[in-house]
Design an enzyme around this catalytic site. Structure first.
Site, short mmCIF file in Angstrom:
data_model
loop_
_atom_site.label_atom_id
_atom_site.label_comp_id
_atom_site.label_asym_id
_atom_site.label_seq_id
_atom_site.Cartn_x
_atom_site.Cartn_y
_atom_site.Cartn_z
N HIS A 16 0.81 -1.21 0.00
CA HIS A 16 0.00 0.00 0.00
C HIS A 16 0.85 1.27 0.00
O HIS A 16 1.57 1.56 0.97
CB HIS A 16 -0.92 -0.03 1.23
CG HIS A 16 -1.88 1.10 1.32
ND1 HIS A 16 -1.52 2.34 1.78
CD2 HIS A 16 -3.20 1.19 0.99
CE1 HIS A 16 -2.58 3.13 1.76
NE2 HIS A 16 -3.61 2.47 1.27
N ASP A 17 0.80 2.03 -1.10
CA ASP A 17 1.34 3.40 -1.18
C ASP A 17 2.82 3.52 -0.81
O ASP A 17 3.23 4.53 -0.23
CB ASP A 17 0.53 4.34 -0.29
CG ASP A 17 -0.87 4.61 -0.84
OD1 ASP A 17 -1.26 3.98 -1.82
OD2 ASP A 17 -1.56 5.47 -0.26
N LYS A 60 -4.60 4.67 -7.25
CA LYS A 60 -5.39 4.85 -6.02
C LYS A 60 -5.76 6.32 -5.85
O LYS A 60 -4.93 7.20 -6.02
CB LYS A 60 -4.58 4.34 -4.84
CG LYS A 60 -5.25 4.46 -3.48
CD LYS A 60 -4.42 3.72 -2.44
CE LYS A 60 -4.95 3.94 -1.04
NZ LYS A 60 -4.58 5.29 -0.54
#
Length: 304
Positions: A36-37, A123
């Site tokens: 994630h990110d 995202k």
């Protein structure tokens, strides 16, 4: 409004993990990994070459390597640079313009760069499910567990875990493979996850659980030629003693649907077999030779 500088803090250890309310266990054939990110823009806020960033990258790298070995899909979330205020929406009010339109700031950490078979999602909001096809990807893979790591623990990681839970996908929040603004934020995130929507565990515990699942799965594979004979006989509704180990099973009446049921059964136990493998060599002796080699390969690869 920019992301504040993050002081070094010690990555939580086993003694810092909260008690989980549920007893879900991660299984390789049910899992998808979400990184994630892990973009430079978000990681530049940390003290470089210090905790928790060093451990964060090391642990995610280890988990990703194990996922590739176990054929677990790896998905990245990454925010685009140079978003317009309309694209940012209410994020603009909290965090300003976001990632600038510079390739280095948008890039994922060099030690974690996506491989050719990995999936990168664009995202747009805190949750990796919002305005993406993450849910569809998980469902298409026939999976119902999401392993979550990355930044920031109490924002996107936690909101993604909550939404996975609400989609009936079991989230696993890897406490020493996420990082946050501070130890207090980090601890709050893993406590909330354990209390409300996920299983919280360490990298070591995750890999140990995968190993245990695979070890147990070996026993679902036939452990002898006689077991292969018994499984095929059940499909044909015959006595195993009436099946010769070298006869053509397709001529004996084993149709494609029944062969596929064997493929699915054996693949769920970790064997890399296909319909073509079985159809081209449709005898019990050939199938046992194939499966026994697979058992050795799995043991060497996954438990080594």
């Amino acid at each position: 409004m920019p992301i504040p500088a993050i002081a070094s803090y010690q990555m939580p250890g086993s003694s810092d993990l909260p008690e989980n309310r549920v007893s879900w266990t991660p299984e390789p054939n049910r899992s998808v990994l979400l990184i994630h990110d892990m973009q430079n823009y978000f990681l530049h806020a940390f003290m470089q070459k210090e905790s928790p960033l060093v451990e964060l990258v090391q642990h995610i790298k280890r988990i990703k390597r194990k996922c590739h070995a176990l054929q677990i899909p790896v998905v990245y979330s990454a925010q685009p640079g140079g978003q317009t205020p309309e694209q940012r929406g209410l994020l603009q009010d909290f965090w300003g313009d976001g990632i600038p339109n510079h390739s280095d700031e948008q890039s994922i950490h060099t030690d974690l760069s996506p491989d050719s078979n990995d999936i990168v999602l664009t995202k747009w909001r805190y949750s990796a499910f919002k305005k993406t096809n993450l849910l569809e990807l998980v469902k298409e893979q026939g999976r119902d567990q999401l392993i979550i790591c990355g930044v920031y623990a109490h924002i996107g990681c936690l909101l993604t875990a909550s939404e996975a839970f609400m989609q009936d996908i079991q989230p696993f929040f890897i406490a020493d493979a996420v990082a946050d603004f501070s130890f207090e934020h980090h601890q709050m995130a893993i406590q909330y996850a354990a209390d409300r929507c996920a299983v919280t565990m360490s990298t070591e515990q995750l890999i140990d659980e995968w190993k245990k699942s695979l070890s147990d799965g070996y026993h679902a594979l036939p452990m002898s030629l006689q077991e292969v004979q018994k499984q095929v006989a059940e499909l044909l509704q015959e006595d195993p003693v009436h099946l010769s180990v070298d006869e053509d099973l397709i001529h004996r009446g084993l149709d494609s649907i029944r062969i596929m049921s064997l493929v699915e059964k054996w693949r769920s136990s970790g064997a890399e077999v296909t319909f073509v493998d079985l159809a081209e060599r449709p005898t019990l002796s050939e199938w046992w030779s194939l499966l026994s080699a697979q058992s050795e390969k799995i043991a060497s690869r996954d438990l080594g």
